[in-house]
Motif scaffolding. Structure first.
Motif, PDB file in Angstrom:
ATOM      1  N   ALA A   2       2.905   2.607  10.014  1.00  0.00           N
ATOM      2  CA  ALA A   2       2.937   3.561   8.905  1.00  0.00           C
ATOM      3  C   ALA A   2       1.722   3.374   7.999  1.00  0.00           C
ATOM      4  N   TYR A   3       1.291   2.130   7.791  1.00  0.00           N
ATOM      5  CA  TYR A   3       0.096   1.880   6.988  1.00  0.00           C
ATOM      6  C   TYR A   3      -1.136   2.456   7.672  1.00  0.00           C
ATOM      7  N   ILE A   4      -1.269   2.152   8.956  1.00  0.00           N
ATOM      8  CA  ILE A   4      -2.465   2.544   9.700  1.00  0.00           C
ATOM      9  C   ILE A   4      -2.619   4.062   9.699  1.00  0.00           C
ATOM     10  N   SER A   5      -1.497   4.762   9.886  1.00  0.00           N
ATOM     11  CA  SER A   5      -1.554   6.233   9.906  1.00  0.00           C
ATOM     12  C   SER A   5      -1.497   6.824   8.497  1.00  0.00           C
ATOM     13  N   GLU A   6      -1.436   5.969   7.493  1.00  0.00           N
ATOM     14  CA  GLU A   6      -1.374   6.373   6.085  1.00  0.00           C
ATOM     15  C   GLU A   6      -0.173   7.256   5.776  1.00  0.00           C
ATOM     16  N   ASN A   7       0.926   6.980   6.467  1.00  0.00           N
ATOM     17  CA  ASN A   7       2.193   7.657   6.185  1.00  0.00           C
ATOM     18  C   ASN A   7       2.916   6.820   5.134  1.00  0.00           C
ATOM     19  N   ILE A  13       9.646   3.553   2.830  1.00  0.00           N
ATOM     20  CA  ILE A  13      11.026   3.505   3.343  1.00  0.00           C
ATOM     21  C   ILE A  13      11.250   2.240   4.169  1.00  0.00           C
ATOM     22  N   LEU A  14      10.312   1.927   5.069  1.00  0.00           N
ATOM     23  CA  LEU A  14      10.457   0.740   5.913  1.00  0.00           C
ATOM     24  C   LEU A  14      10.433  -0.539   5.082  1.00  0.00           C
ATOM     25  N   PHE A  15       9.537  -0.593   4.108  1.00  0.00           N
ATOM     26  CA  PHE A  15       9.446  -1.768   3.242  1.00  0.00           C
ATOM     27  C   PHE A  15      10.731  -1.933   2.439  1.00  0.00           C
ATOM     28  N   LEU A  16      11.256  -0.833   1.919  1.00  0.00           N
ATOM     29  CA  LEU A  16      12.488  -0.862   1.136  1.00  0.00           C
ATOM     30  C   LEU A  16      13.683  -1.261   2.006  1.00  0.00           C
ATOM     31  N   VAL A  17      13.798  -0.662   3.186  1.00  0.00           N
ATOM     32  CA  VAL A  17      14.902  -0.997   4.093  1.00  0.00           C
ATOM     33  C   VAL A  17      14.841  -2.469   4.497  1.00  0.00           C
ATOM     34  N   CYS A  57      -2.221  -5.203   8.398  1.00  0.00           N
ATOM     35  CA  CYS A  57      -2.411  -3.737   8.350  1.00  0.00           C
ATOM     36  C   CYS A  57      -3.254  -3.318   7.152  1.00  0.00           C
ATOM     37  N   LEU A  58      -2.998  -3.895   5.990  1.00  0.00           N
ATOM     38  CA  LEU A  58      -3.768  -3.540   4.799  1.00  0.00           C
ATOM     39  C   LEU A  58      -5.229  -3.962   4.940  1.00  0.00           C
ATOM     40  N   ALA A  59      -5.472  -5.080   5.604  1.00  0.00           N
ATOM     41  CA  ALA A  59      -6.852  -5.524   5.837  1.00  0.00           C
ATOM     42  C   ALA A  59      -7.540  -4.627   6.861  1.00  0.00           C
ATOM     43  N   VAL A  60      -6.823  -4.234   7.913  1.00  0.00           N
ATOM     44  CA  VAL A  60      -7.395  -3.344   8.930  1.00  0.00           C
ATOM     45  C   VAL A  60      -7.837  -2.034   8.294  1.00  0.00           C
ATOM     46  N   MET A 118       0.241  -0.688  -2.236  1.00  0.00           N
ATOM     47  CA  MET A 118       1.013   0.487  -1.810  1.00  0.00           C
ATOM     48  C   MET A 118       1.101   1.531  -2.925  1.00  0.00           C
ATOM     49  N   VAL A 119       1.346   1.088  -4.153  1.00  0.00           N
ATOM     50  CA  VAL A 119       1.389   2.011  -5.298  1.00  0.00           C
ATOM     51  C   VAL A 119       0.028   2.670  -5.488  1.00  0.00           C
ATOM     52  N   SER A 120      -1.021   1.866  -5.419  1.00  0.00           N
ATOM     53  CA  SER A 120      -2.375   2.396  -5.589  1.00  0.00           C
ATOM     54  C   SER A 120      -2.691   3.463  -4.563  1.00  0.00           C
ATOM     55  N   ARG A 121      -2.355   3.192  -3.313  1.00  0.00           N
ATOM     56  CA  ARG A 121      -2.664   4.137  -2.229  1.00  0.00           C
ATOM     57  C   ARG A 121      -1.764   5.360  -2.274  1.00  0.00           C
TER      58      ARG A 121
END
Length: 165
Positions: A2-7, A13-17, A57-60, A118-121
């Motif tokens: 989800a990070y890589i595709s910027e969804n 949702i995944l982080f929260l779950v 993922c955030l570094a990539v 995540m908030v910033s992005r």
């Protein structure tokens, strides 16, 4: 992914779950006194896997410096490797190693850094100075907690080494 595709919606949702199910699992285990040795090992590993994957993922994506992801991943690999070696040498690591305050603080710093990115992005909020502060706070606590665990590992190894004859 989800990070890589910027969804970002899916990432949130995944982080929260993941966070909620981890908290619910721990809560139910305490209430019903259902703690197991397997669960005690898998729960922190799952937490670390989530954070390590997120940092990678955030570094990539270039949203965090790659060296921070390498530092976080390396610390965890060193700790897990050290615990494995100690266990191999017969040290009861479960009863002899407990989380320390700097490690707990480090986990909070890592989570807060991920949350901030995540908030910033998601909302286009940009604060390079605050990001700089969080990156270095996370790096410092990662290094300090890693050193503390390595020192503790060497102490346990020395305590359990056979006496020379």
């Amino acid at each position: 992914m989800a990070y890589i595709s910027e969804n970002f919606t899916l990432a949130w949702i995944l982080f929260l779950v993941a966070g909620l199910t981890d908290a619910l699992d721990g809560f139910l285990a305490r209430i019903w006194n259902q703690r197991t040795q397997l669960g005690a090992m898998l729960d922190p590993l799952a937490d670390k896997a989530l954070l390590v994957t997120t940092f990678i993922c955030l570094a990539v994506k270039g949203w965090l410096p790659a060296w921070v992801a390498v530092l976080v991943v390396s610390r965890d690999a060193i700790i897990i490797g050290g615990l494995s070696v100690l266990n191999f040498w017969g040290v009861d690591v479960r009863s002899r190693i407990r989380p320390i305050w700097i490690s707990k603080f480090n986990t909070v710093a890592q989570i807060f850094l991920v949350f901030f990115v995540m908030v910033s992005r998601t909302f286009g909020f940009d604060s390079p100075l605050f990001l700089f502060f969080l990156v270095w706070l996370t790096a410092l606590t990662t290094i300090l907690s890693g050193i503390a665990y390595v020192r503790r590992g060497f102490e346990l190894f020395a305590e359990n080494s056979p006496e020379p004859k």
